[in-house]
Motif scaffolding. Structure first.
Motif, PDB file in Angstrom:
ATOM      1  N   VAL A 144       9.511  40.189  54.201  1.00  0.00           N
ATOM      2  CA  VAL A 144       8.439  41.075  54.662  1.00  0.00           C
ATOM      3  C   VAL A 144       8.685  42.484  54.142  1.00  0.00           C
ATOM      4  N   LEU A 145       9.918  42.970  54.281  1.00  0.00           N
ATOM      5  CA  LEU A 145      10.241  44.321  53.837  1.00  0.00           C
ATOM      6  C   LEU A 145      10.150  44.452  52.327  1.00  0.00           C
ATOM      7  N   ALA A 146      10.502  43.389  51.609  1.00  0.00           N
ATOM      8  CA  ALA A 146      10.391  43.422  50.151  1.00  0.00           C
ATOM      9  C   ALA A 146       8.929  43.514  49.724  1.00  0.00           C
ATOM     10  N   ARG A 147       8.065  42.744  50.374  1.00  0.00           N
ATOM     11  CA  ARG A 147       6.642  42.806  50.058  1.00  0.00           C
ATOM     12  C   ARG A 147       6.076  44.183  50.403  1.00  0.00           C
TER      13      ARG A 147
ATOM     14  N   HIS B 294      -1.463  45.921  58.485  1.00  0.00           N
ATOM     15  CA  HIS B 294      -0.537  45.532  57.404  1.00  0.00           C
ATOM     16  C   HIS B 294       0.427  44.410  57.787  1.00  0.00           C
ATOM     17  N   LEU B 295       0.976  44.445  59.008  1.00  0.00           N
ATOM     18  CA  LEU B 295       2.059  43.524  59.340  1.00  0.00           C
ATOM     19  C   LEU B 295       1.660  42.047  59.270  1.00  0.00           C
ATOM     20  N   PRO B 296       0.521  41.628  59.844  1.00  0.00           N
ATOM     21  CA  PRO B 296       0.190  40.190  59.750  1.00  0.00           C
ATOM     22  C   PRO B 296       0.096  39.665  58.317  1.00  0.00           C
ATOM     23  N   PRO B 297      -0.567  40.380  57.374  1.00  0.00           N
ATOM     24  CA  PRO B 297      -0.578  39.856  55.999  1.00  0.00           C
ATOM     25  C   PRO B 297       0.797  39.864  55.341  1.00  0.00           C
TER      26      PRO B 297
ATOM     27  N   THR C 114       0.163  50.929  49.057  1.00  0.00           N
ATOM     28  CA  THR C 114      -0.653  51.279  50.227  1.00  0.00           C
ATOM     29  C   THR C 114       0.157  51.155  51.502  1.00  0.00           C
ATOM     30  N   VAL C 115       0.967  50.121  51.592  1.00  0.00           N
ATOM     31  CA  VAL C 115       1.801  49.936  52.774  1.00  0.00           C
ATOM     32  C   VAL C 115       2.805  51.075  52.898  1.00  0.00           C
TER      33      VAL C 115
END
Length: 636
Positions: free
Chosen positions: A584-587, A411-414, A593-594
């Protein structure tokens, strides 16, 4: 690149045989002594290289040391040759002052003819000689086939460290050396016959099957507990217990074959030893390739051993049939060996090689032995738990901590690089991290792994990897990760690396400066690089060195951790600012799923272990790891 060097190495044995084995009637014994010292030297070089030279000198310097020893030995040989050809003093030329029997050994075969009389020749027919040559070639096939199989099985019970194979090979060579010594000692006292060759072949075939019983008993013995884990002493012990007995018998073959094929006539010893050794080596090449790439994938490790044992029995029976002057009692030896082998095969346990502790065959949901890897997947349905074993090492457990690690890798890279056009995943494994990344609708994901068996086993992880094998966006590549980076010309928005432990002999090359330089070349200008760095089983100095090596190429690096033994380096070309982290946190919060996989945004923010300033202070000054000096000792 290796052929010229190995060609010259192969030429040394016939040359030395011509120089040393100059007495008819003692050829087999003399070449056996040469085989002893040569193979013992090989065993010593193997253990010193694996445990000392590579660790303290480095790969390049170890090669230089070997070359220096070659030059020293070569210079010594040239000096001895000049001394042997120098004119003798008058007294010596007249024979004065020479003790009786002194000078019997001819040191320069070119200067004096080899000593040998027809009376010493063995009474072996032309057909018998042809049989010896063919049989010794087949013996080479069998011996290297056994080495491939035994190394694969022993690997299941080892730490997979850089020195693990060195220890196995050291024991293998030491057994050959002792066998050569034993054969040489026997041939000093009696003549070699085809029945000796046949009896040895029968014994090897039977013992090879019995060794499978020893391998099967290893998990129940828990020998690693005696040594506090997979220590050098432990790995040497299990190699010695399993490999040493059969390799002693394999080593006795050379002096026997040397005696038979030269017929104990010293005049042609160089030519004949070179020829029969070439036959054996060609067979060994075929055995290595045939066993590793054909027999093991088709038959499996256990059945490949049985097939090779059958060849031993056939060679032994044929040799006894050729030896018409043999004892009558030996006529029943082949039948007895076959019966004993059949019984030993019949009572063999199941041929599943899972590791030192894991023998729960009833929980197996996948098992396959391939060219390089033995992959097993066990499931505990009541605990909703699965785990993969690759050559005996657990790699893909689905406990909570491990699943968090896989999910963060996916999840983190995207999240850091929204709208990524493509991604590269090195070490696909069973596809959990790749499947997680695939939920972000990246158009192309190239996933690379050395083990096609692991890719196949991903099917039983379909729930955990979100059925990634069915994705049209996924492109699988069975290949070495570094080789893929060297070969591809693509530029990637995301590169994720989930290699196995750096102490693993198959993964250390994914933690060096040269590897990170390749990553830097293939990473897009606004790309994200992420790699799992284990905390368990890694010495702290090695851990700092790995982080420093990454930082040397990617100074804008942040260390993340999901707890337990999992940490990750995340690198971008520009610093990850607070503004970037907020987006990043907003996305993450907007992606169900995240949230399901990693928790709410504040939980994800808690995974940041060290930002750039703290990380730089923790790393400190020190060396970076290169291909030349990488050597990771497993921490205990």
């Amino acid at each position: 690149m290796l052929t010229p060097t190995t060609f010259l190495i192969g030429a040394t044995l016939p040359v030395m045989s011509r120089i040393y084995a100059t007495h008819g009637g003692r050829v087999g014994s003399d070449v056996g002594r040469l085989y002893l010292v040569n193979t013992a030297g090989a065993a010593l070089g193997c253990v010193l290289t694996g445990l000392v030279f590579l660790r303290y000198l480095g790969a390049r310097e170890t090669i230089f040391l070997g070359a220096a020893i070659n030059l020293f030995v070569g210079a010594g040989a040239l000096a001895l040759m000049r001394l042997a050809r120098a004119p003798l003093p008058a007294a010596a030329a007249n024979g004065e002052g020479e003790a009786p029997g002194q000078g019997d050994r001819v040191t320069d075969a070119a200067a004096a003819p080899a000593i040998g009389r027809a009376a010493h020749a063995l009474p072996i027919s032309a057909g018998g000689l042809r049989y010896v040559a063919i049989a010794y070639a087949i013996s080479g096939f069998i011996a290297l086939g056994y080495e491939v199989v035994w190394a694969r099985i022993l690997y299941v019970h080892s730490s997979h460290a850089a020195y693990s194979f060195s220890l196995m090979l050291t024991v293998f060579l030491a057994g050959l050396a002792l066998g050569g010594a034993g054969g040489s000692w026997v041939l000093r006292r009696r003549r070699a016959t085809l029945r000796h060759f046949g009896a040895i072949q029968l014994a090897i075939g039977l013992l090879a099957v019995l060794i499978l019983h020893a391998f099967a008993r290893l998990p129940a013995l828990h020998l690693d507990d005696w040594f506090g884990g997979y220590t050098v002493a432990y790995e040497f012990l299990i190699a010695f217990v399993t490999l040493f007995p059969p390799t002693v018998l394999l080593g006795t073959l050379f002096p026997v074959v040397g005696s038979l094929y030269t017929r104990e006539r010293a005049q042609a010893v160089g030519l004949r030893i070179g020829r029969v050794n070439a036959f054996n080596t060609l067979g060994a090449i075929a055995g290595s390739l045939g066993s590793g790439f054909v027999l093991v994938p088709v038959l499996g490790l256990r059945n490949t051993t049985v097939a090779l044992a059958v060849l031993n029995l056939a060679l032994g029976a044929a040799a006894l049939r050729f030896d018409r002057g043999g004892r009558r009692a030996l006529r029943f030896a082949p039948a007895g060996a076959v019966v004993a082998t059949v019984v030993a095969v019949a009572v063999l346990p199941t041929g599943f090689y899972l590791g030192s502790y894991y023998t729960e065959v009833d929980r197996l949901i996948f098992y396959k032995e391939g060219v390089e890897t033995t992959v097993a997947v066990l499931e505990v349905p009541e605990d909703n738990y699965k785990i993969s074993f690759v050559n005996g090492r657990d790699e893909v457990p689905t406990d909570r901590a491990s699943m968090s690690a896989f999910r963060l890798l996916g999840h983190l890279p995207p999240l850091l690089r929204p709208g990524a056009r493509n991604a590269l995943v090195l070490s696909f494994g069973n596809g959990i991290a790749t499947g997680t990344m695939n939920t972000h609708d990246i158009p192309v994901i190239d996933a690379v792994d050395l083990s096609p068996e692991m890719m196949e086993a991903a099917a039983v992880y379909s729930e955990e990897n979100y059925n990634v094998l069915d994705s049209e966006r996924l492109q699988l590549h069975v290949e070495d990760g570094r080789n893929f980076l060297l070969r591809t010309e693509a530029s990637y928005d995301i590169i994720s690396v989930d290699a196995t432990h750096p102490a693993n002999a198959s993964s250390w090359a994914l933690f060096t400066s040269e590897f990170y330089q390749l990553i830097e070349r293939r990473l897009a200008e606004d790309g994200v690089f992420m790699q799992w760095i284990p905390i368990h089983g890694v010495r702290e100095n090695d851990y700092r060195d790995i982080l420093r090596t990454v930082w040397d190429i990617f100074p804008n690096m942040v260390l993340w951790s999901t707890g337990s033994t999992h940490s990750y380096v995340v690198a971008t070309r520009e610093p990850i600012s607070p503004v970037v982290m907020q987006s990043v946190l907003a996305r993450a919060a907007a992606n169900p799923t995240v949230v399901r996989d990693l928790g709410p945004p504040e939980a994800i923010a808690g995974y940041v272990a060290m930002a750039e300033g703290d990380l730089t202070r923790y790393i400190g000054r020190g060396p970076v790891i290169t291909d030349n000096d990488a050597f990771f000792m497993p921490a205990r």
